[in-house]
Design an enzyme around this catalytic site. Structure first.
Site, PDB file in Angstrom:
ATOM      1  N   ASP A 197      15.619  39.605  25.723  1.00 11.09           N
ATOM      2  CA  ASP A 197      14.847  38.962  24.644  1.00 11.09           C
ATOM      3  C   ASP A 197      14.041  37.792  25.190  1.00 11.09           C
ATOM      4  O   ASP A 197      12.905  37.555  24.759  1.00 11.09           O
ATOM      5  CB  ASP A 197      15.783  38.451  23.540  1.00 11.09           C
ATOM      6  CG  ASP A 197      16.710  39.534  23.037  1.00 11.09           C
ATOM      7  OD1 ASP A 197      16.311  40.717  23.057  1.00 11.09           O
ATOM      8  OD2 ASP A 197      17.844  39.200  22.644  1.00 11.09           O
TER       9      ASP A 197
HETATM   10  C1  26A Z   1      20.860  46.774  14.874  1.00 11.66           C
HETATM   11  N1  26A Z   1      21.453  46.078  15.983  1.00 11.66           N
HETATM   12  C2  26A Z   1      22.534  46.760  16.675  1.00 11.66           C
HETATM   13  C3  26A Z   1      20.968  44.837  16.390  1.00 11.66           C
HETATM   14  C4  26A Z   1      21.530  44.084  17.437  1.00 11.66           C
HETATM   15  C5  26A Z   1      20.887  42.877  17.788  1.00 11.66           C
HETATM   16  N2  26A Z   1      19.795  42.428  17.171  1.00 11.66           N
HETATM   17  C6  26A Z   1      19.314  43.183  16.190  1.00 11.66           C
HETATM   18  N3  26A Z   1      19.871  44.346  15.783  1.00 11.66           N
HETATM   19  N4  26A Z   1      22.603  44.235  18.251  1.00 11.66           N
HETATM   20  C7  26A Z   1      22.631  43.164  19.071  1.00 11.66           C
HETATM   21  N5  26A Z   1      21.608  42.343  18.783  1.00 11.66           N
HETATM   22  C8  26A Z   1      21.262  41.060  19.396  1.00 11.66           C
HETATM   23  O1  26A Z   1      20.850  41.287  20.694  1.00 11.66           O
HETATM   24  C9  26A Z   1      20.874  40.013  21.320  1.00 11.66           C
HETATM   25  C10 26A Z   1      20.909  40.181  22.807  1.00 11.66           C
HETATM   26  O2  26A Z   1      19.782  40.849  23.249  1.00 11.66           O
HETATM   27  C11 26A Z   1      22.420  40.088  19.489  1.00 11.66           C
HETATM   28  O3  26A Z   1      22.498  39.308  18.329  1.00 11.66           O
HETATM   29  C12 26A Z   1      22.084  39.287  20.740  1.00 11.66           C
HETATM   30  O4  26A Z   1      21.706  37.962  20.430  1.00 11.66           O
END
Ligand code: 26A
Length: 347
Positions: A302
């Site tokens: 990110d």
């Molecule tokens: C729908 N899902 C599975 C998700 C996520 C996500 N953000 C949005 N949708 N699953 C994990 N994360 C975020 O990814 C970040 C790391 O790249 C986590 O909250 C974490 O901060």
């Protein structure tokens, strides 16, 4: 009447609070989790959240992939450059996320759910890897109609660049299409992230509906491989996969499409296509740091996206944008969770 605020970068995603804690390989195995994956929670994983809260190493951190990228871009850009859409509950977690965004210079444009809790993600750290288990809760209730409210659509109309987390494909494909179609109709930049292997695997239809609008697509090597498999590409060569995505049909032919694939510590691949006959492959080294300097890699991808987008907003070249992305990712993995050094350092 005053003009609507103009944020050059507008992001859309799932606002989540990360419950980040250290676990071992045995713990991941017990719940059938891979050490570098991101998944949606199933019933069998539900105890993980209470166990994370009881873990002495737990830290509550602002998360949500696109929200992390938004804070990353804001870290580099001048004030009032970034706005972020997503859905939260009416609770303390939402207040915590709002205040982290404010501190980071991101304007939160949250759709608030009266009776669903803010989403959370167990960010399970083992060594330098992270396994993410997400309970979307309120984040799952974002609706395209929220974007169409006059005050929000004014923000969309004033934007120059859009960034949507691939994770949002599980939530509101209509909202993604609204932004994508607006961007194409007005020759603005529309970018997305593949976000996780399960998206090309299980959300192929909304992914393919968004593809014709991608000016930039960011992903990593495991997501590229999952894309190839679900699209029958018959190759495991990441450059070939990036090429295949770059030359997909495009609605806005006034802009090329660039596919950027990061590969952990290996070089970043960028493929730019201006139609199917004009395809350029470039590779860029990443900014390596000593393994001993890594705190954790939660949010590294990110941070890359955020740094990259900040440079795109500023009209910089592809190579500079990738360099800013790599720089910000290196900074973020030296901090706890998806965050950035304070006091600020500049590129
Ligand atoms: C729908 N899902 C599975 C998700 C996520 C996500 N953000 C949005 N949708 N699953 C994990 N994360 C975020 O990814 C970040 C790391 O790249 C986590 O909250 C974490 O901060």
């Amino acid at each position: 009447m005053s003009a609507a605020p103009a944020y050059p970068l507008v992001c859309l995603g799932n606002p989540l609070l990360d419950l980040q804690c250290d676990v071992d390989a045995e713990y991941l195995a017990k719940y059938d989790l891979k050490d570098n994956d991101a998944i949606l929670v199933e019933d069998k994983h539900m105890p993980i959240f209470a166990e994370a809260m009881a873990n002495p190493t737990v830290k509550l951190l602002a998360g949500g992939a696109a929200q992390n990228a938004a804070r990353g871009a804001a870290y580099v850009l001048p004030e009032n450059s970034v706005a972020y859409f997503g859905s939260v509950g009416k609770d303390n977690y939402a207040e915590a996320l709002r205040s982290e965004n404010t501190n980071a210079g991101v304007t939160s444009l949250y759709q608030v759910q009266e009776d669903v809790a803010t989403g959370k993600c167990a960010a399970l750290i083992s060594g330098h890897e992270r396994s993410l288990v997400t309970d979307l809760a309120a984040a799952n209730h974002f609706k395209a109609e929220f974007l169409q409210k006059p005050e929000n659509w004014a923000v969309v109309e004033a934007a120059k660049v859009f960034y949507v987390g691939g994770f949002h494909l599980t939530v509101s494909p209509p909202a993604i299409q609204l932004l994508a179609e607006h961007a194409a109709a007005t020759n603005k930049i529309f970018s997305m992230n593949l976000s996780a292997p399960f998206l090309p695997q299980f959300f192929k239809e909304p992914l393919d509906a968004a593809a014709p609008y991608w000016d930039y697509l960011i992903g990593n090597e495991s997501e590229a491989l999952a894309y190839a498999e679900s699209h029958g590409l018959d190759t495991t060569d990441v450059t070939e996969i990036a090429k295949a995505i770059a030359v997909l049909p495009k609605v806005n032919s006034a802009r090329p499409r660039t596919v950027i694939i990061t590969q952990g510590t290996l070089e970043t691949i960028a493929v730019t296509a201006n139609g199917s006959d004009d395809v350029k492959v470039e590779t860029f080294p990443i900014k390596l740091i000593q393994s001993s300097e890594i705190v954790d890699t939660n949010g590294a991808g990110d941070a890359f996206a955020g740094g990259f987008l900040s440079a795109i907003v500023e009209g910089k070249s592809l190579s500079e944008a990738i360099d800013v992305g790599s720089w910000l990712a290196a900074k973020s993995i030296q901090c706890v969770g998806p965050s950035f050094p304070q006091p600020k350092v500049s590129y």
